[in-house]
Write a protein that holds these residues in place. Structure first.
Motif, PDB file in Angstrom:
ATOM      1  N   ALA A 125       0.909  -1.042   0.093  1.00  0.00           N
ATOM      2  CA  ALA A 125      -0.102   0.019   0.134  1.00  0.00           C
ATOM      3  C   ALA A 125       0.857   1.178  -0.109  1.00  0.00           C
ATOM      4  CB  ALA A 125      -0.999  -0.039   1.105  1.00  0.00           C
ATOM      5  N   ASP A 126       2.004   1.126   0.205  1.00  0.00           N
ATOM      6  CA  ASP A 126       2.896   2.394   0.249  1.00  0.00           C
ATOM      7  C   ASP A 126       4.352   2.043  -0.530  1.00  0.00           C
ATOM      8  OD1 ASP A 126       4.719   4.340   0.766  1.00  0.00           O
ATOM      9  OD2 ASP A 126       4.564   4.213   2.938  1.00  0.00           O
ATOM     10  N   ASP A 127       4.521   2.487  -1.814  1.00  0.00           N
ATOM     11  CA  ASP A 127       5.426   2.154  -2.690  1.00  0.00           C
ATOM     12  C   ASP A 127       6.903   2.961  -2.483  1.00  0.00           C
ATOM     13  OD1 ASP A 127       4.963   4.669  -3.518  1.00  0.00           O
ATOM     14  OD2 ASP A 127       4.418   4.075  -5.681  1.00  0.00           O
ATOM     15  N   ARG A 128       6.771   3.705  -1.172  1.00  0.00           N
ATOM     16  CA  ARG A 128       7.883   4.262  -0.585  1.00  0.00           C
ATOM     17  C   ARG A 128       8.687   3.453   0.389  1.00  0.00           C
ATOM     18  NH1 ARG A 128       7.279   9.924   2.042  1.00  0.00           N
ATOM     19  NH2 ARG A 128       9.358   9.937   1.815  1.00  0.00           N
ATOM     20  N   ILE A 129       8.157   2.393   0.588  1.00  0.00           N
ATOM     21  CA  ILE A 129       8.867   1.483   1.639  1.00  0.00           C
ATOM     22  C   ILE A 129      10.013   0.851   1.026  1.00  0.00           C
ATOM     23  CG2 ILE A 129       8.505  -0.629   2.919  1.00  0.00           C
ATOM     24  CD1 ILE A 129       6.111   0.340   3.995  1.00  0.00           C
ATOM     25  N   ALA A 130      11.268   0.875   1.220  1.00  0.00           N
ATOM     26  CA  ALA A 130      12.304   0.616   0.487  1.00  0.00           C
ATOM     27  C   ALA A 130      12.442  -0.886   0.495  1.00  0.00           C
ATOM     28  CB  ALA A 130      13.491   1.166   1.204  1.00  0.00           C
ATOM     29  N   ALA A 131      12.101  -1.721   1.613  1.00  0.00           N
ATOM     30  CA  ALA A 131      12.489  -3.018   1.561  1.00  0.00           C
ATOM     31  C   ALA A 131      11.640  -3.666   2.534  1.00  0.00           C
ATOM     32  CB  ALA A 131      13.966  -3.181   1.492  1.00  0.00           C
ATOM     33  N   VAL A 132      11.398  -5.071   2.316  1.00  0.00           N
ATOM     34  CA  VAL A 132      11.035  -5.946   3.423  1.00  0.00           C
ATOM     35  C   VAL A 132      11.567  -6.912   3.483  1.00  0.00           C
ATOM     36  CG1 VAL A 132       8.757  -7.403   3.958  1.00  0.00           C
ATOM     37  CG2 VAL A 132       8.555  -5.022   2.750  1.00  0.00           C
ATOM     38  N   VAL A 133      11.794  -7.557   5.110  1.00  0.00           N
ATOM     39  CA  VAL A 133      12.334  -8.647   5.552  1.00  0.00           C
ATOM     40  C   VAL A 133      11.393  -9.307   6.271  1.00  0.00           C
ATOM     41  CG1 VAL A 133      14.155  -9.735   6.678  1.00  0.00           C
ATOM     42  CG2 VAL A 133      14.699  -7.795   5.381  1.00  0.00           C
ATOM     43  N   THR A 134      11.057 -10.529   5.947  1.00  0.00           N
ATOM     44  CA  THR A 134      10.074 -11.410   6.836  1.00  0.00           C
ATOM     45  C   THR A 134      10.868 -12.547   7.351  1.00  0.00           C
ATOM     46  OG1 THR A 134       9.175 -12.668   5.190  1.00  0.00           O
ATOM     47  CG2 THR A 134       8.047 -10.654   5.386  1.00  0.00           C
ATOM     48  N   VAL A 135      10.640 -12.880   8.654  1.00  0.00           N
ATOM     49  CA  VAL A 135      11.034 -14.043   9.133  1.00  0.00           C
ATOM     50  C   VAL A 135       9.988 -14.676   9.844  1.00  0.00           C
ATOM     51  CG1 VAL A 135      12.533 -14.480  11.393  1.00  0.00           C
ATOM     52  CG2 VAL A 135      13.162 -12.343  10.173  1.00  0.00           C
ATOM     53  N   SER A 136      10.155 -16.074   9.266  1.00  0.00           N
ATOM     54  CA  SER A 136       9.104 -17.056   9.392  1.00  0.00           C
ATOM     55  C   SER A 136       7.607 -16.444   8.994  1.00  0.00           C
ATOM     56  CB  SER A 136       9.099 -17.769  10.787  1.00  0.00           C
ATOM     57  OG  SER A 136      10.350 -18.018  10.906  1.00  0.00           O
ATOM     58  N   GLY A 137       7.618 -15.465   7.931  1.00  0.00           N
ATOM     59  CA  GLY A 137       6.469 -15.023   7.573  1.00  0.00           C
ATOM     60  C   GLY A 137       5.456 -15.913   6.694  1.00  0.00           C
ATOM     61  N   PRO A 138       4.526 -16.437   6.849  1.00  0.00           N
ATOM     62  CA  PRO A 138       3.876 -17.461   5.949  1.00  0.00           C
ATOM     63  C   PRO A 138       3.729 -17.089   4.836  1.00  0.00           C
ATOM     64  CG  PRO A 138       2.818 -17.397   8.029  1.00  0.00           C
ATOM     65  CD  PRO A 138       3.671 -16.055   8.100  1.00  0.00           C
ATOM     66  N   GLY A 139       3.485 -17.830   3.683  1.00  0.00           N
ATOM     67  CA  GLY A 139       3.265 -17.464   2.502  1.00  0.00           C
ATOM     68  C   GLY A 139       1.827 -18.194   1.859  1.00  0.00           C
ATOM     69  N   VAL A 140       1.261 -18.720   2.914  1.00  0.00           N
ATOM     70  CA  VAL A 140      -0.140 -19.449   2.775  1.00  0.00           C
ATOM     71  C   VAL A 140      -1.070 -18.500   3.569  1.00  0.00           C
ATOM     72  CG1 VAL A 140       0.995 -21.548   2.327  1.00  0.00           C
ATOM     73  CG2 VAL A 140       0.223 -20.980   4.678  1.00  0.00           C
ATOM     74  N   GLY A 141      -2.324 -18.870   3.452  1.00  0.00           N
ATOM     75  CA  GLY A 141      -3.405 -18.186   4.287  1.00  0.00           C
ATOM     76  C   GLY A 141      -3.409 -18.387   5.704  1.00  0.00           C
ATOM     77  N   VAL A 142      -4.035 -17.823   6.547  1.00  0.00           N
ATOM     78  CA  VAL A 142      -4.451 -17.921   8.015  1.00  0.00           C
ATOM     79  C   VAL A 142      -4.658 -19.176   8.281  1.00  0.00           C
ATOM     80  CG1 VAL A 142      -5.269 -17.110  10.264  1.00  0.00           C
ATOM     81  CG2 VAL A 142      -4.269 -15.440   8.397  1.00  0.00           C
ATOM     82  N   ARG A 143      -5.841 -19.552   7.676  1.00  0.00           N
ATOM     83  CA  ARG A 143      -6.421 -20.826   8.161  1.00  0.00           C
ATOM     84  C   ARG A 143      -5.400 -22.129   7.859  1.00  0.00           C
ATOM     85  NH1 ARG A 143     -12.374 -21.940   8.338  1.00  0.00           N
ATOM     86  NH2 ARG A 143     -12.553 -20.013   7.204  1.00  0.00           N
ATOM     87  N   ASP A 144      -4.874 -21.960   6.621  1.00  0.00           N
ATOM     88  CA  ASP A 144      -3.789 -23.183   6.371  1.00  0.00           C
ATOM     89  C   ASP A 144      -2.911 -23.142   7.189  1.00  0.00           C
ATOM     90  OD1 ASP A 144      -5.338 -23.982   4.348  1.00  0.00           O
ATOM     91  OD2 ASP A 144      -4.216 -22.853   2.779  1.00  0.00           O
ATOM     92  N   GLN A 145      -2.281 -21.968   7.521  1.00  0.00           N
ATOM     93  CA  GLN A 145      -1.028 -22.043   8.433  1.00  0.00           C
ATOM     94  C   GLN A 145      -1.570 -22.465   9.963  1.00  0.00           C
ATOM     95  OE1 GLN A 145      -0.611 -19.284  11.256  1.00  0.00           O
ATOM     96  NE2 GLN A 145       1.014 -20.621  11.951  1.00  0.00           N
ATOM     97  N   GLU A 146      -2.504 -22.092  10.487  1.00  0.00           N
ATOM     98  CA  GLU A 146      -3.122 -22.604  11.684  1.00  0.00           C
ATOM     99  C   GLU A 146      -3.287 -23.982  11.986  1.00  0.00           C
ATOM    100  OE1 GLU A 146      -3.652 -21.085  15.095  1.00  0.00           O
ATOM    101  OE2 GLU A 146      -2.240 -20.187  14.325  1.00  0.00           O
ATOM    102  N   GLU A 147      -4.131 -24.436  10.779  1.00  0.00           N
ATOM    103  CA  GLU A 147      -4.129 -25.953  10.857  1.00  0.00           C
ATOM    104  C   GLU A 147      -2.597 -26.803  10.898  1.00  0.00           C
ATOM    105  OE1 GLU A 147      -7.217 -27.689   8.400  1.00  0.00           O
ATOM    106  OE2 GLU A 147      -8.713 -26.258   9.222  1.00  0.00           O
ATOM    107  N   TYR A 148      -1.771 -26.452   9.999  1.00  0.00           N
ATOM    108  CA  TYR A 148      -0.732 -26.886  10.167  1.00  0.00           C
ATOM    109  C   TYR A 148       0.002 -26.966  11.381  1.00  0.00           C
ATOM    110  CZ  TYR A 148       4.490 -27.653   8.584  1.00  0.00           C
ATOM    111  OH  TYR A 148       5.560 -28.088   8.626  1.00  0.00           O
ATOM    112  N   ARG A 149       0.060 -25.561  11.876  1.00  0.00           N
ATOM    113  CA  ARG A 149       0.676 -25.467  13.285  1.00  0.00           C
ATOM    114  C   ARG A 149      -0.097 -26.338  14.248  1.00  0.00           C
ATOM    115  NH1 ARG A 149      -0.440 -23.362  18.248  1.00  0.00           N
ATOM    116  NH2 ARG A 149      -2.712 -22.717  17.375  1.00  0.00           N
ATOM    117  N   LEU A 150      -1.282 -26.639  14.134  1.00  0.00           N
ATOM    118  CA  LEU A 150      -1.881 -27.582  15.236  1.00  0.00           C
ATOM    119  C   LEU A 150      -1.407 -28.766  14.867  1.00  0.00           C
ATOM    120  CD1 LEU A 150      -5.336 -26.060  15.701  1.00  0.00           C
ATOM    121  CD2 LEU A 150      -3.655 -26.126  17.445  1.00  0.00           C
TER     122      LEU A 150
END
Length: 320
Positions: A125-150
């Motif tokens: 939403a903001d093209d002025r943000i210079a970069a993003v680092v994610t650490v264990s940030g899921p690439g799947v949706g919330v429901r899929d991630q939560e079921e995997y976690r359980l």
């Protein structure tokens, strides 16, 4: 000469809440490139361990702040949506950019776990943000991630198939009923029979507030935000993460960004590392607590990877 980073409290407003955190910067004159931390699920936020000092030593200023209702911040994080969290992140970015000692065109995000979803959404939403680092940030949706976690976290902590299936049923029931208009307090009370089960505390929803929160974000799909991302992205995972489906996340992130023509994205998976990118030290019996190894230490090369990647992508010099 002793290295002593400079710390100053910073507050900003978003959605009627006052958010309070710490800006940590190098002791030499600025302006500096900067990082805003995007916290994962639950309360907290300001305590990033040694990370802000590590970044200051590398020449970055950084902001870590208490989530709504945590520490000195007002509000209630459990009432937030993903979109609300992204707007809050952008308010934090604006507060950092307004400082004279920060290069306003060189502000990046570091999102951990759930904060990875939020960082994608904010940066899209903001093209002025210079970069993003994610650490264990899921690439799947919330429901899929939560079921995997359980499935994986409960199994790793010694619970059998029947317990895992019951936990999944409770999660699905919570989401279905609240999304259909049921009161989260009624849903919580209806599951009272299971409240004393030893695996119950590992559910995402164990109170009316947390049940409402997981139901509100359960259908979040990160693909549109990823497809709209234009800044460089570094996505880091631990191969032995019990909370996030690493292989599925790497595939989803890589394919979505490639299809969108994204020019600068990198995924890195640290072998033997957990959700916090920590590896078992080999000293004493290994324990698994909340999906993390104990005893453990940061995976070798993790800190250096983030710092050098950011240094190559955040402009340093006269403000843009």
């Amino acid at each position: 000469m002793l290295f002593e980073p400079v710390t100053a409290e910073l507050s900003f407003e978003d959605d009627g809440n006052e958010l309070v955190g710490d800006v940590v910067r190098p002791p030499w004159p600025g302006p500096y490139p900067a990082v805003v931390f995007v916290e994962g699920s639950g309360p907290g936020g300001r305590d990033q361990g040694s990370w802000q000092t590590r970044l200051a030593a590398a020449g970055f200023a950084s902001l870590a702040y208490d989530k709504p209702g945590s520490g000195a911040s007002t509000g209630d994080w459990a009432r937030q949506t993903m979109a609300g969290r992204a707007q809050e992140t952008l308010a934090a970015v604006r507060a950092v950019r307004s400082r004279e000692d920060v290069l306003s065109g060189a502000v990046a995000l570091i999102g951990g776990s759930q904060g990875g979803w939020v960082a994608h959404l904010a940066a899209s939403a903001d093209d002025r943000i210079a970069a993003v680092v994610t650490v264990s940030g899921p690439g799947v949706g919330v429901r899929d991630q939560e079921e995997y976690r359980l499935r994986h976290q409960l199994a790793a902590e010694g619970f059998g198939g029947a317990d895992i299936q019951q936990a999944l049923l409770l999660l699905r029931d919570q989401i279905r009923r609240v999304q259909s208009g049921d009161d989260p307090a009624r849903v919580h009370a209806a599951q009272a029979h299971w409240h004393d089960a030893p695996w119950y505390p590992l559910l995402a929803g164990t109170t009316p507030g947390s049940i409402a929160f997981i139901a509100a974000i359960a259908d979040y799909d990160p693909a549109p935000a990823l497809a709209a991302l234009r800044c460089p992205l570094l996505a880091i995972f631990g191969a032995d993460d019990l909370l996030v489906p690493v292989e599925a996340s790497v595939r989803a992130i890589s394919s979505t960004l490639t299809d969108a023509g994204h020019a600068d994205h990198t995924t890195v998976v640290f072998p033997g590392a957990d959700h916090s990118i920590r590896v078992y030290t080999g000293e004493g019996p290994v324990r698994i607590e909340q999906g993390r190894y104990t005893p453990a230490e940061r995976a070798p090369g993790f800190d250096e990877l983030i710092v050098t990647w950011l240094q190559r992508r955040l402009p340093v010099g006269p403000d843009l």
